[in-house]
Design a protein around this motif. Structure first.
Motif, PDB file in Angstrom:
ATOM      1  N   LYS A   1      -6.915  -4.731  -4.050  1.00 21.46           N
ATOM      2  CA  LYS A   1      -6.406  -3.352  -3.953  1.00 21.46           C
ATOM      3  C   LYS A   1      -6.039  -3.025  -2.508  1.00 21.46           C
ATOM      4  N   ASP A   2      -6.844  -3.526  -1.563  1.00 21.74           N
ATOM      5  CA  ASP A   2      -6.559  -3.278  -0.144  1.00 21.74           C
ATOM      6  C   ASP A   2      -5.221  -3.903   0.264  1.00 21.74           C
ATOM      7  N   ALA A   3      -4.922  -5.104  -0.261  1.00 21.41           N
ATOM      8  CA  ALA A   3      -3.656  -5.780   0.051  1.00 21.41           C
ATOM      9  C   ALA A   3      -2.476  -4.998  -0.523  1.00 21.41           C
ATOM     10  N   VAL A   4      -2.626  -4.526  -1.779  1.00 18.46           N
ATOM     11  CA  VAL A   4      -1.560  -3.730  -2.408  1.00 18.46           C
ATOM     12  C   VAL A   4      -1.366  -2.428  -1.642  1.00 18.46           C
ATOM     13  N   LYS A   5      -2.495  -1.791  -1.262  1.00 18.78           N
ATOM     14  CA  LYS A   5      -2.441  -0.539  -0.495  1.00 18.78           C
ATOM     15  C   LYS A   5      -1.752  -0.764   0.859  1.00 18.78           C
ATOM     16  N   LEU A   6      -2.065  -1.892   1.502  1.00 18.13           N
ATOM     17  CA  LEU A   6      -1.456  -2.223   2.791  1.00 18.13           C
ATOM     18  C   LEU A   6       0.063  -2.377   2.647  1.00 18.13           C
ATOM     19  N   GLN A   7       0.481  -3.046   1.567  1.00 13.74           N
ATOM     20  CA  GLN A   7       1.915  -3.231   1.334  1.00 13.74           C
ATOM     21  C   GLN A   7       2.604  -1.882   1.115  1.00 13.74           C
ATOM     22  N   LYS A   8       1.998  -1.005   0.338  1.00 13.01           N
ATOM     23  CA  LYS A   8       2.585   0.314   0.086  1.00 13.01           C
ATOM     24  C   LYS A   8       2.655   1.134   1.369  1.00 13.01           C
ATOM     25  N   GLN A   9       1.596   1.063   2.173  1.00 14.59           N
ATOM     26  CA  GLN A   9       1.583   1.794   3.447  1.00 14.59           C
ATOM     27  C   GLN A   9       2.685   1.278   4.383  1.00 14.59           C
ATOM     28  N   LEU A  10       2.863  -0.048   4.409  1.00 15.36           N
ATOM     29  CA  LEU A  10       3.914  -0.632   5.249  1.00 15.36           C
ATOM     30  C   LEU A  10       5.280  -0.130   4.808  1.00 15.36           C
ATOM     31  N   ASP A  11       5.535  -0.184   3.489  1.00 16.67           N
ATOM     32  CA  ASP A  11       6.825   0.287   2.967  1.00 16.67           C
ATOM     33  C   ASP A  11       7.046   1.759   3.286  1.00 16.67           C
ATOM     34  N   LEU A  12       6.002   2.567   3.115  1.00 21.75           N
ATOM     35  CA  LEU A  12       6.094   3.998   3.391  1.00 21.75           C
ATOM     36  C   LEU A  12       6.383   4.252   4.874  1.00 21.75           C
ATOM     37  N   LYS A  13       5.664   3.562   5.749  1.00 20.63           N
ATOM     38  CA  LYS A  13       5.869   3.740   7.203  1.00 20.63           C
ATOM     39  C   LYS A  13       7.271   3.300   7.612  1.00 20.63           C
ATOM     40  N   LEU A  14       7.769   2.213   7.007  1.00 18.86           N
ATOM     41  CA  LEU A  14       9.125   1.753   7.313  1.00 18.86           C
ATOM     42  C   LEU A  14      10.149   2.812   6.932  1.00 18.86           C
TER      43      LEU A  14
ATOM     44  N   ARG B   1      10.251  -1.394  13.617  1.00 18.46           N
ATOM     45  CA  ARG B   1       9.949  -2.312  12.522  1.00 18.46           C
ATOM     46  C   ARG B   1       9.017  -3.429  13.006  1.00 18.46           C
ATOM     47  N   ARG B   2       9.305  -3.961  14.202  1.00 18.19           N
ATOM     48  CA  ARG B   2       8.467  -5.034  14.746  1.00 18.19           C
ATOM     49  C   ARG B   2       7.030  -4.552  14.945  1.00 18.19           C
ATOM     50  N   GLU B   3       6.840  -3.330  15.458  1.00 17.99           N
ATOM     51  CA  GLU B   3       5.492  -2.797  15.687  1.00 17.99           C
ATOM     52  C   GLU B   3       4.757  -2.610  14.369  1.00 17.99           C
ATOM     53  N   LEU B   4       5.450  -2.106  13.340  1.00 23.58           N
ATOM     54  CA  LEU B   4       4.810  -1.909  12.034  1.00 23.58           C
ATOM     55  C   LEU B   4       4.391  -3.244  11.418  1.00 23.58           C
ATOM     56  N   TYR B   5       5.258  -4.238  11.504  1.00 21.16           N
ATOM     57  CA  TYR B   5       4.904  -5.561  10.984  1.00 21.16           C
ATOM     58  C   TYR B   5       3.767  -6.181  11.794  1.00 21.16           C
ATOM     59  N   SER B   6       3.758  -5.926  13.085  1.00 21.86           N
ATOM     60  CA  SER B   6       2.674  -6.443  13.932  1.00 21.86           C
ATOM     61  C   SER B   6       1.332  -5.839  13.513  1.00 21.86           C
ATOM     62  N   GLN B   7       1.329  -4.528  13.264  1.00 22.55           N
ATOM     63  CA  GLN B   7       0.099  -3.880  12.818  1.00 22.55           C
ATOM     64  C   GLN B   7      -0.342  -4.433  11.462  1.00 22.55           C
ATOM     65  N   CYS B   8       0.617  -4.654  10.582  1.00 17.55           N
ATOM     66  CA  CYS B   8       0.309  -5.210   9.261  1.00 17.55           C
ATOM     67  C   CYS B   8      -0.257  -6.624   9.402  1.00 17.55           C
TER      68      CYS B   8
END
Length: 190
Positions: free
Chosen positions: A32-45, A59-66
């Motif tokens: 669930k944490d992985a799915v949540k992380l993916q959704k958060q990344l998409d939302l932030k993008l 985009r690079r900073e968001l992917y770096s945080q992910c």
């Protein structure tokens, strides 16, 4: 998990008079944490309107945080996997810096070339205008020479006609004088 805090050091900031310290969580992650992380990344993008292509720092900073979060999760489940991911992340960052440097260098080179072309274009335009001016000057000289040549032809024709007239008159005079002398000579010999 001392290694986790070494790899992902705590964030420290001052807010008003309070000093805040934020450490990464040591709780293991779930699917669930992985799915949540993916959704958060998409939302932030979407929220940050990060560019899809090219170099985009957001985009690079968001992917770096992910990626940091994935490393955290991997370290908690298997330290060796986490360290390997950390090595991949560092290599990826170094490549990105190298690519960005290369990109900026190429952009500067292209910009210089465009400037050179613009300067060359301006120089060629100036040269073209100079040549057109020279052409107009030469055409005017040709026209002036043509007028002079025509005037010389007319003068020469008039001079020749005058000389021919004089020559004809002189011949007529000499013929007339010759006739008179013949007539006088015939009168004397008779």
């Amino acid at each position: 998990m001392e290694i986790l805090h070494t790899i992902l050091p705590p964030r420290i900031w001052l807010e008003g008079t309070k000093l805040w310290v934020q450490r990464v969580s040591c709780l293991p992650s779930t699917r669930k944490d992985a799915v949540k992380l993916q959704k958060q990344l998409d939302l932030k993008l979407q929220q940050t309107q990060a560019q899809q292509g090219g170099i985009c720092h957001v985009r690079r900073e968001l992917y770096s945080q992910c990626f940091d979060e994935i490393i955290r999760q991997a370290i908690l489940s298997c330290t060796q996997k986490g360290l390997l991911l950390l090595r991949v992340r560092d290599e990826s960052r170094m490549r990105m810096v190298a690519l960005q440097t290369l990109y900026e260098s190429n952009m500067a080179f292209a910009f210089r070339k465009v400037l050179q072309l613009e300067l060359g274009k301006a120089n060629m335009e100036k040269k073209r205008k100079d040549l057109e001016k020279d052409k107009r000057d030469l055409e005017k000289q040709v026209k002036d020479m043509g007028v002079k040549c025509e005037a010389i032809k007319i003068r020469e024709m008039e001079r020749r006609e005058t000389e021919e007239r004089k020559h004809t008159e002189e011949i007529e005079f000499l013929k007339h004088t010759n006739e008179q002398l013949k007539f006088e000579l015939a009168g004397i010999t008779e």
